[in-house]
Design an enzyme around this catalytic site. Structure first.
Site, PDB file in Angstrom:
ATOM      1  N   ASP A   1       1.800   4.150   2.793  1.00  0.00           N
ATOM      2  CA  ASP A   1       0.816   4.625   2.161  1.00  0.00           C
ATOM      3  C   ASP A   1       1.385   5.960   1.414  1.00  0.00           C
ATOM      4  O   ASP A   1       1.464   6.000   0.300  1.00  0.00           O
ATOM      5  CB  ASP A   1      -0.129   5.412   3.308  1.00  0.00           C
ATOM      6  CG  ASP A   1      -1.456   5.502   2.657  1.00  0.00           C
ATOM      7  OD1 ASP A   1      -1.590   5.273   1.470  1.00  0.00           O
ATOM      8  OD2 ASP A   1      -2.385   6.064   3.733  1.00  0.00           O
ATOM      9  N   ASP A   2       1.758   7.146   2.192  1.00  0.00           N
ATOM     10  CA  ASP A   2       2.119   8.293   1.418  1.00  0.00           C
ATOM     11  C   ASP A   2       3.472   8.781   2.506  1.00  0.00           C
ATOM     12  O   ASP A   2       3.507   9.829   3.315  1.00  0.00           O
ATOM     13  CB  ASP A   2       1.412   9.355   1.418  1.00  0.00           C
ATOM     14  CG  ASP A   2       0.015   8.966   0.639  1.00  0.00           C
ATOM     15  OD1 ASP A   2       0.087   8.908  -0.452  1.00  0.00           O
ATOM     16  OD2 ASP A   2      -0.979   8.447   1.457  1.00  0.00           O
TER      17      ASP A   2
ATOM     18  N   HIS B   1       0.765  -1.097   0.018  1.00  0.00           N
ATOM     19  CA  HIS B   1       0.053  -0.045   0.094  1.00  0.00           C
ATOM     20  C   HIS B   1       0.965   1.393   0.123  1.00  0.00           C
ATOM     21  O   HIS B   1       1.434   1.606   1.088  1.00  0.00           O
ATOM     22  CB  HIS B   1      -0.841  -0.015   1.061  1.00  0.00           C
ATOM     23  CG  HIS B   1      -1.820   1.119   1.168  1.00  0.00           C
ATOM     24  ND1 HIS B   1      -3.291   0.962   2.035  1.00  0.00           N
ATOM     25  CD2 HIS B   1      -1.884   2.234   0.923  1.00  0.00           C
ATOM     26  CE1 HIS B   1      -3.575   2.059   1.804  1.00  0.00           C
ATOM     27  NE2 HIS B   1      -3.076   2.994   1.190  1.00  0.00           N
TER      28      HIS B   1
ATOM     29  N   GLU C   1     -11.210   3.290   6.139  1.00  0.00           N
ATOM     30  CA  GLU C   1     -10.044   4.282   6.513  1.00  0.00           C
ATOM     31  C   GLU C   1     -10.625   4.988   7.283  1.00  0.00           C
ATOM     32  O   GLU C   1     -10.328   5.152   8.571  1.00  0.00           O
ATOM     33  CB  GLU C   1      -9.248   4.886   5.377  1.00  0.00           C
ATOM     34  CG  GLU C   1      -8.327   5.822   5.793  1.00  0.00           C
ATOM     35  CD  GLU C   1      -7.482   6.612   4.429  1.00  0.00           C
ATOM     36  OE1 GLU C   1      -8.134   6.610   3.486  1.00  0.00           O
ATOM     37  OE2 GLU C   1      -6.449   7.221   4.742  1.00  0.00           O
TER      38      GLU C   1
ATOM     39  N   HIS D   1       1.418   4.859  -2.340  1.00  0.00           N
ATOM     40  CA  HIS D   1       1.182   5.808  -3.474  1.00  0.00           C
ATOM     41  C   HIS D   1       2.338   6.346  -3.932  1.00  0.00           C
ATOM     42  O   HIS D   1       2.906   7.007  -3.404  1.00  0.00           O
ATOM     43  CB  HIS D   1       0.005   6.819  -3.038  1.00  0.00           C
ATOM     44  CG  HIS D   1      -1.099   6.323  -2.475  1.00  0.00           C
ATOM     45  ND1 HIS D   1      -2.433   6.244  -3.256  1.00  0.00           N
ATOM     46  CD2 HIS D   1      -1.425   5.703  -1.022  1.00  0.00           C
ATOM     47  CE1 HIS D   1      -3.419   5.688  -2.339  1.00  0.00           C
ATOM     48  NE2 HIS D   1      -2.612   5.381  -1.220  1.00  0.00           N
TER      49      HIS D   1
ATOM     50  N   HIS E   1      -9.772   1.153  -1.344  1.00  0.00           N
ATOM     51  CA  HIS E   1      -9.643   1.819  -0.231  1.00  0.00           C
ATOM     52  C   HIS E   1     -10.749   1.463   0.575  1.00  0.00           C
ATOM     53  O   HIS E   1     -11.999   2.088  -0.170  1.00  0.00           O
ATOM     54  CB  HIS E   1      -9.191   3.127  -0.191  1.00  0.00           C
ATOM     55  CG  HIS E   1      -7.787   3.250  -0.312  1.00  0.00           C
ATOM     56  ND1 HIS E   1      -6.947   2.946  -1.378  1.00  0.00           N
ATOM     57  CD2 HIS E   1      -6.789   4.149   0.335  1.00  0.00           C
ATOM     58  CE1 HIS E   1      -5.683   3.273  -1.272  1.00  0.00           C
ATOM     59  NE2 HIS E   1      -5.471   4.131  -0.281  1.00  0.00           N
TER      60      HIS E   1
HETATM   61  N1  HPA Z   1      -6.466   7.519   1.277  1.00  0.00           N
HETATM   62  C1  HPA Z   1      -7.368   7.782   0.356  1.00  0.00           C
HETATM   63  N2  HPA Z   1      -6.558   8.275  -0.804  1.00  0.00           N
HETATM   64  C2  HPA Z   1      -5.504   8.469  -0.747  1.00  0.00           C
HETATM   65  C3  HPA Z   1      -4.605   8.172   0.303  1.00  0.00           C
HETATM   66  C4  HPA Z   1      -5.091   7.650   1.365  1.00  0.00           C
HETATM   67  O1  HPA Z   1      -4.577   7.184   2.447  1.00  0.00           O
HETATM   68  N3  HPA Z   1      -3.231   8.375  -0.008  1.00  0.00           N
HETATM   69  C5  HPA Z   1      -3.400   9.168  -1.216  1.00  0.00           C
HETATM   70  N4  HPA Z   1      -4.644   8.871  -1.595  1.00  0.00           N
HETATM   71 ZN    ZN Z   2      -3.697   4.944   0.746  1.00  0.00          ZN
END
Ligand code: HPA
Ligand code: ZN
Length: 336
Positions: free
Chosen positions: A275-276, A14, A197, A16, A194
Protein backbone atom coordinates in the site's frame (compact mmCIF):
# COMPACT_ATOMS: atom_id res chain seq x y z
CA UNK A 1 10.62 -19.72 6.38
CA UNK A 2 11.69 -16.06 6.66
CA UNK A 3 14.41 -16.73 4.11
CA UNK A 4 11.85 -18.52 1.91
CA UNK A 5 9.46 -15.54 2.16
CA UNK A 6 12.22 -13.05 1.42
CA UNK A 7 13.51 -14.80 -1.66
CA UNK A 8 10.41 -16.22 -3.37
CA UNK A 9 9.67 -14.21 -6.56
CA UNK A 10 6.59 -12.04 -6.04
CA UNK A 11 4.24 -9.57 -7.72
CA UNK A 12 2.87 -6.51 -5.95
CA UNK A 13 -0.55 -5.25 -7.06
CA UNK A 14 -1.44 -2.51 -4.56
CA UNK A 15 1.20 0.15 -4.17
CA UNK A 16 0.77 3.93 -4.23
CA UNK A 17 3.96 5.45 -5.60
CA UNK A 18 3.39 8.58 -3.47
CA UNK A 19 3.26 6.23 -0.48
CA UNK A 20 6.86 5.15 -1.07
CA UNK A 21 8.20 8.62 -0.28
CA UNK A 22 10.68 7.92 2.52
CA UNK A 23 11.36 10.76 5.00
CA UNK A 24 14.97 10.94 3.81
CA UNK A 25 13.94 11.58 0.20
CA UNK A 26 11.23 13.97 1.42
CA UNK A 27 13.92 16.10 3.04
CA UNK A 28 16.17 15.91 -0.02
CA UNK A 29 13.38 16.96 -2.38
CA UNK A 30 12.25 19.74 -0.04
CA UNK A 31 15.80 21.09 -0.11
CA UNK A 32 16.12 20.67 -3.88
CA UNK A 33 12.84 22.51 -4.48
CA UNK A 34 13.11 25.12 -1.73
CA UNK A 35 10.06 23.88 0.11
CA UNK A 36 9.71 24.34 3.83
CA UNK A 37 8.63 21.18 5.67
CA UNK A 38 6.64 21.24 8.89
CA UNK A 39 9.17 18.82 10.40
CA UNK A 40 12.73 19.47 11.54
CA UNK A 41 14.04 15.91 11.40
CA UNK A 42 13.36 12.43 10.09
CA UNK A 43 12.56 11.41 13.66
CA UNK A 44 9.97 14.16 13.89
CA UNK A 45 8.34 13.00 10.66
CA UNK A 46 8.19 9.41 11.83
CA UNK A 47 6.61 10.51 15.11
CA UNK A 48 3.84 12.18 13.12
CA UNK A 49 2.99 8.84 11.49
CA UNK A 50 0.73 7.91 14.34
CA UNK A 51 -2.54 7.32 12.52
CA UNK A 52 -5.98 6.80 13.99
CA UNK A 53 -7.88 6.10 10.75
CA UNK A 54 -7.63 6.48 6.96
CA UNK A 55 -8.23 10.25 6.94
CA UNK A 56 -5.54 10.94 9.54
CA UNK A 57 -3.09 9.20 7.21
CA UNK A 58 -4.33 10.87 4.03
CA UNK A 59 -3.83 14.37 5.51
CA UNK A 60 -0.14 13.66 6.11
CA UNK A 61 0.30 11.73 2.87
CA UNK A 62 -1.04 14.58 0.70
CA UNK A 63 1.07 17.06 2.62
CA UNK A 64 4.23 14.96 2.05
CA UNK A 65 3.57 14.77 -1.70
CA UNK A 66 4.00 18.55 -2.00
CA UNK A 67 7.79 18.11 -2.31
CA UNK A 68 7.30 16.38 -5.69
CA UNK A 69 7.72 19.08 -8.35
CA UNK A 70 9.92 18.08 -11.29
CA UNK A 71 10.12 15.09 -13.61
CA UNK A 72 13.39 14.16 -11.86
CA UNK A 73 11.56 14.10 -8.49
CA UNK A 74 9.00 11.61 -9.81
CA UNK A 75 11.81 9.60 -11.39
CA UNK A 76 13.78 9.45 -8.14
CA UNK A 77 10.71 8.49 -6.13
CA UNK A 78 9.88 5.66 -8.51
CA UNK A 79 13.40 4.35 -8.94
CA UNK A 80 13.91 4.21 -5.16
CA UNK A 81 10.81 2.02 -4.91
CA UNK A 82 12.11 -0.26 -7.66
CA UNK A 83 15.32 -0.75 -5.67
CA UNK A 84 13.11 -1.84 -2.76
CA UNK A 85 11.37 -4.25 -5.13
CA UNK A 86 14.75 -5.80 -5.88
CA UNK A 87 15.42 -6.21 -2.13
CA UNK A 88 11.97 -7.79 -1.67
CA UNK A 89 12.23 -10.20 -4.65
CA UNK A 90 9.36 -8.41 -6.43
CA UNK A 91 9.75 -9.19 -10.12
CA UNK A 92 6.50 -7.53 -11.25
CA UNK A 93 4.70 -4.52 -9.80
CA UNK A 94 1.48 -2.67 -10.64
CA UNK A 95 1.81 0.88 -9.38
CA UNK A 96 -0.89 3.42 -8.54
CA UNK A 97 -0.36 7.12 -9.03
CA UNK A 98 -2.65 9.98 -8.01
CA UNK A 99 -2.38 12.66 -10.74
CA UNK A 100 -4.91 14.98 -9.06
CA UNK A 101 -2.67 15.30 -5.99
CA UNK A 102 -0.16 16.98 -8.29
CA UNK A 103 -2.18 18.65 -11.06
CA UNK A 104 -4.09 20.50 -8.31
CA UNK A 105 -0.70 22.08 -7.43
CA UNK A 106 -0.14 23.06 -11.08
CA UNK A 107 2.25 20.22 -11.83
CA UNK A 108 1.70 19.15 -15.42
CA UNK A 109 0.35 15.66 -16.14
CA UNK A 110 3.25 14.97 -18.50
CA UNK A 111 5.83 15.85 -15.79
CA UNK A 112 4.32 13.22 -13.50
CA UNK A 113 3.87 10.47 -16.03
CA UNK A 114 7.22 10.96 -17.79
CA UNK A 115 9.13 10.88 -14.50
CA UNK A 116 7.39 7.71 -13.36
CA UNK A 117 7.48 5.84 -16.68
CA UNK A 118 11.15 6.68 -17.39
CA UNK A 119 12.04 5.14 -14.04
CA UNK A 120 9.87 2.09 -14.80
CA UNK A 121 11.67 1.63 -18.10
CA UNK A 122 15.08 1.84 -16.40
CA UNK A 123 13.78 -0.56 -13.74
CA UNK A 124 12.96 -3.04 -16.47
CA UNK A 125 16.34 -2.67 -18.20
CA UNK A 126 18.62 -2.34 -15.19
CA UNK A 127 16.83 -4.39 -12.53
CA UNK A 128 14.71 -6.80 -14.59
CA UNK A 129 11.47 -5.69 -12.93
CA UNK A 130 8.35 -5.52 -15.11
CA UNK A 131 5.56 -3.09 -14.26
CA UNK A 132 2.17 -1.61 -15.11
CA UNK A 133 0.80 1.78 -14.17
CA UNK A 134 -2.70 2.41 -12.78
CA UNK A 135 -4.12 5.93 -12.56
CA UNK A 136 -6.29 6.53 -9.49
CA UNK A 137 -9.05 9.09 -9.17
CA UNK A 138 -9.32 10.78 -5.78
CA UNK A 139 -12.81 9.88 -4.58
CA UNK A 140 -13.15 12.93 -2.31
CA UNK A 141 -13.14 15.03 -5.52
CA UNK A 142 -16.00 15.18 -8.01
CA UNK A 143 -16.71 12.84 -10.92
CA UNK A 144 -16.33 15.87 -13.18
CA UNK A 145 -12.77 16.25 -11.91
CA UNK A 146 -12.16 12.56 -12.60
CA UNK A 147 -13.42 13.05 -16.19
CA UNK A 148 -10.93 15.91 -16.64
CA UNK A 149 -8.15 13.64 -15.40
CA UNK A 150 -9.22 10.87 -17.78
CA UNK A 151 -9.10 13.40 -20.63
CA UNK A 152 -5.54 14.46 -19.63
CA UNK A 153 -4.51 10.80 -19.59
CA UNK A 154 -5.76 10.17 -23.12
CA UNK A 155 -2.46 11.40 -24.63
CA UNK A 156 -0.56 8.85 -22.55
CA UNK A 157 -2.97 5.96 -22.94
CA UNK A 158 -0.34 3.42 -23.94
CA UNK A 159 1.51 4.05 -20.66
CA UNK A 160 -1.50 3.38 -18.39
CA UNK A 161 -3.05 -0.08 -18.05
CA UNK A 162 -5.92 0.79 -15.77
CA UNK A 163 -8.01 3.10 -13.65
CA UNK A 164 -8.34 3.00 -9.85
CA UNK A 165 -10.17 4.82 -7.08
CA UNK A 166 -8.59 5.85 -3.78
CA UNK A 167 -8.65 8.44 -0.95
CA UNK A 168 -11.45 8.94 1.62
CA UNK A 169 -13.83 5.99 1.30
CA UNK A 170 -16.54 6.88 3.82
CA UNK A 171 -19.04 9.26 2.22
CA UNK A 172 -17.68 8.65 -1.30
CA UNK A 173 -19.34 5.48 -2.61
CA UNK A 174 -18.45 3.75 -5.89
CA UNK A 175 -21.75 4.96 -7.43
CA UNK A 176 -20.33 8.52 -7.48
CA UNK A 177 -17.96 7.41 -10.29
CA UNK A 178 -20.29 5.20 -12.36
CA UNK A 179 -20.11 7.26 -15.56
CA UNK A 180 -16.38 7.84 -15.60
CA UNK A 181 -15.73 4.12 -15.05
CA UNK A 182 -18.09 3.32 -17.91
CA UNK A 183 -16.15 5.71 -20.15
CA UNK A 184 -12.78 4.31 -19.01
CA UNK A 185 -13.98 0.78 -19.79
CA UNK A 186 -15.02 1.90 -23.29
CA UNK A 187 -11.54 3.35 -23.77
CA UNK A 188 -10.06 -0.06 -22.95
CA UNK A 189 -8.68 0.53 -19.44
CA UNK A 190 -8.65 -2.23 -16.86
CA UNK A 191 -10.66 -1.26 -13.78
CA UNK A 192 -9.88 -1.54 -10.07
CA UNK A 193 -11.17 0.35 -7.02
CA UNK A 194 -10.45 0.59 -3.31
CA UNK A 195 -13.54 -0.85 -1.63
CA UNK A 196 -14.28 -2.24 1.82
CA UNK A 197 -11.12 -0.85 3.39
CA UNK A 198 -12.85 1.02 6.20
CA UNK A 199 -16.11 1.66 4.33
CA UNK A 200 -18.99 -0.82 4.30
CA UNK A 201 -18.76 -4.27 2.65
CA UNK A 202 -21.62 -2.97 0.47
CA UNK A 203 -19.07 -0.84 -1.38
CA UNK A 204 -17.44 -4.07 -2.55
CA UNK A 205 -20.71 -5.23 -4.11
CA UNK A 206 -21.15 -1.77 -5.64
CA UNK A 207 -17.62 -1.68 -7.06
CA UNK A 208 -18.38 -5.01 -8.75
CA UNK A 209 -21.93 -4.27 -9.91
CA UNK A 210 -21.78 -0.54 -10.67
CA UNK A 211 -18.14 0.08 -11.59
CA UNK A 212 -17.54 -3.41 -13.08
CA UNK A 213 -14.06 -3.65 -11.63
CA UNK A 214 -11.59 -6.43 -12.47
CA UNK A 215 -10.01 -6.36 -8.98
CA UNK A 216 -10.91 -5.06 -5.53
CA UNK A 217 -8.30 -3.15 -3.53
CA UNK A 218 -8.42 -4.08 0.17
CA UNK A 219 -11.88 -5.71 0.38
CA UNK A 220 -11.28 -6.85 3.96
CA UNK A 221 -14.77 -5.79 5.10
CA UNK A 222 -16.14 -8.71 3.04
CA UNK A 223 -15.78 -10.99 6.06
CA UNK A 224 -18.83 -9.28 7.58
CA UNK A 225 -21.19 -10.63 4.91
CA UNK A 226 -21.53 -14.33 4.09
CA UNK A 227 -23.30 -13.80 0.78
CA UNK A 228 -20.52 -11.53 -0.46
CA UNK A 229 -17.86 -13.98 0.72
CA UNK A 230 -19.58 -16.70 -1.30
CA UNK A 231 -19.76 -14.46 -4.35
CA UNK A 232 -16.08 -13.44 -4.14
CA UNK A 233 -15.16 -17.10 -3.88
CA UNK A 234 -17.31 -18.15 -6.83
CA UNK A 235 -15.99 -15.33 -9.03
CA UNK A 236 -12.44 -15.83 -7.71
CA UNK A 237 -12.31 -12.04 -7.55
CA UNK A 238 -8.82 -10.79 -6.76
CA UNK A 239 -8.49 -8.86 -3.50
CA UNK A 240 -5.33 -6.84 -2.93
CA UNK A 241 -4.99 -6.97 0.85
CA UNK A 242 -2.50 -4.75 2.72
CA UNK A 243 -1.91 -6.10 6.25
CA UNK A 244 0.42 -3.44 7.73
CA UNK A 245 -1.74 -0.67 6.26
CA UNK A 246 -4.85 -2.19 7.86
CA UNK A 247 -3.32 -2.34 11.33
CA UNK A 248 -1.68 1.11 11.10
CA UNK A 249 -5.02 2.64 10.09
CA UNK A 250 -6.88 0.68 12.79
CA UNK A 251 -9.05 -1.31 10.40
CA UNK A 252 -7.93 -4.13 12.70
CA UNK A 253 -6.74 -3.53 16.25
CA UNK A 254 -3.60 -5.63 15.74
CA UNK A 255 -2.19 -8.23 13.34
CA UNK A 256 -3.64 -11.11 15.35
CA UNK A 257 -7.11 -9.72 14.52
CA UNK A 258 -6.42 -9.54 10.77
CA UNK A 259 -8.77 -11.70 8.70
CA UNK A 260 -6.50 -12.52 5.75
CA UNK A 261 -5.96 -16.11 6.91
CA UNK A 262 -9.72 -16.55 7.33
CA UNK A 263 -10.25 -15.22 3.78
CA UNK A 264 -7.55 -17.50 2.42
CA UNK A 265 -9.00 -20.56 4.18
CA UNK A 266 -12.45 -19.72 2.81
CA UNK A 267 -11.00 -19.97 -0.70
CA UNK A 268 -10.85 -16.30 -1.68
CA UNK A 269 -8.29 -15.05 -4.20
CA UNK A 270 -6.30 -12.85 -1.81
CA UNK A 271 -2.90 -11.26 -2.38
CA UNK A 272 -0.48 -9.46 -0.03
CA UNK A 273 0.64 -5.89 -0.73
CA UNK A 274 2.32 -2.94 0.98
CA UNK A 275 0.00 0.00 0.00
CA UNK A 276 2.10 2.96 1.32
CA UNK A 277 5.22 1.30 2.72
CA UNK A 278 7.09 4.50 3.69
CA UNK A 279 4.16 5.43 5.95
CA UNK A 280 3.06 2.04 7.27
CA UNK A 281 6.39 0.70 8.48
CA UNK A 282 7.28 -1.91 5.94
CA UNK A 283 7.66 -3.13 2.37
CA UNK A 284 6.23 -6.32 0.94
CA UNK A 285 8.40 -8.83 2.80
CA UNK A 286 7.61 -7.08 6.10
CA UNK A 287 3.90 -7.57 5.33
CA UNK A 288 4.47 -11.27 4.72
CA UNK A 289 6.53 -11.60 7.91
CA UNK A 290 3.81 -9.89 9.96
CA UNK A 291 1.02 -12.21 8.81
CA UNK A 292 3.24 -15.29 8.90
CA UNK A 293 4.21 -14.66 12.53
CA UNK A 294 0.83 -13.55 13.84
CA UNK A 295 -1.62 -15.73 11.91
CA UNK A 296 0.09 -19.07 11.81
CA UNK A 297 0.40 -19.27 8.02
CA UNK A 298 1.82 -22.43 6.48
CA UNK A 299 4.35 -22.61 3.69
CA UNK A 300 1.47 -23.62 1.40
CA UNK A 301 -0.40 -20.44 2.40
CA UNK A 302 2.60 -18.32 1.44
CA UNK A 303 2.88 -20.10 -1.90
CA UNK A 304 -0.83 -19.61 -2.60
CA UNK A 305 -0.61 -15.89 -1.79
CA UNK A 306 2.39 -15.48 -4.07
CA UNK A 307 0.84 -17.42 -6.96
CA UNK A 308 -2.39 -15.43 -6.56
CA UNK A 309 -0.39 -12.24 -7.05
CA UNK A 310 0.83 -13.33 -10.48
CA UNK A 311 -2.49 -14.90 -11.51
CA UNK A 312 -4.35 -11.70 -10.58
CA UNK A 313 -1.95 -9.34 -12.35
CA UNK A 314 -2.60 -7.57 -15.65
CA UNK A 315 0.30 -9.21 -17.51
CA UNK A 316 -0.07 -11.46 -20.57
CA UNK A 317 -0.87 -15.16 -20.26
CA UNK A 318 2.62 -15.98 -21.54
CA UNK A 319 4.38 -13.81 -18.96
CA UNK A 320 2.17 -15.23 -16.19
CA UNK A 321 3.27 -18.70 -17.19
CA UNK A 322 6.91 -17.65 -17.25
CA UNK A 323 6.70 -16.05 -13.80
CA UNK A 324 4.77 -18.96 -12.26
CA UNK A 325 7.51 -21.26 -13.53
CA UNK A 326 10.08 -19.06 -11.76
CA UNK A 327 8.06 -19.49 -8.56
CA UNK A 328 7.87 -23.28 -8.99
CA UNK A 329 11.57 -23.50 -9.78
CA UNK A 330 12.34 -21.48 -6.65
CA UNK A 331 10.15 -23.75 -4.50
CA UNK A 332 11.76 -26.89 -5.94
CA UNK A 333 15.26 -25.52 -5.33
CA UNK A 334 14.44 -24.36 -1.84
CA UNK A 335 12.83 -27.66 -0.89
CA UNK A 336 15.62 -29.89 -2.21
N1 HPA B 1 -6.76 4.00 0.95
C1 HPA B 1 -7.28 5.02 0.29
N2 HPA B 1 -6.54 5.91 -0.34
C2 HPA B 1 -5.23 5.78 -0.32
C3 HPA B 1 -4.63 4.75 0.35
C4 HPA B 1 -5.44 3.79 1.00
O1 HPA B 1 -4.99 2.81 1.63
N3 HPA B 1 -3.29 4.90 0.18
C5 HPA B 1 -3.11 5.99 -0.56
N4 HPA B 1 -4.28 6.53 -0.88
ZN1 ZN C 1 -4.30 1.77 -1.25
Amino acid sequence: MIEFINKIPKAELHLHIEGTLEPKLMFELAKRNNIKLEYKSIKEIKNAYNFTNLQSFLDIYYSGAKVLITEQDFYDLTFEYLLKCKENSIIHTEIFFDPQTHTSRNIEFKTIINGITNALEDGKNELGISSKLIMCFLRHLSQEDAFKTLEQASKFKEKIIGIGLDSSEIGNPPSKFKDVYEEAKKLGFMLVAHAGEEGSYKFINDALDILKVNRIDHGVQAVYNNKLMQRLKEEQMALTVCPLSNTKLKVFENMKQHTIKQMLDFGLNVTVNSDDPAYFGGYLNDNFHAIYKNLDLSKEDIITLVKNSFNSSFISKELKKEYLKKVDDFIAKHTS
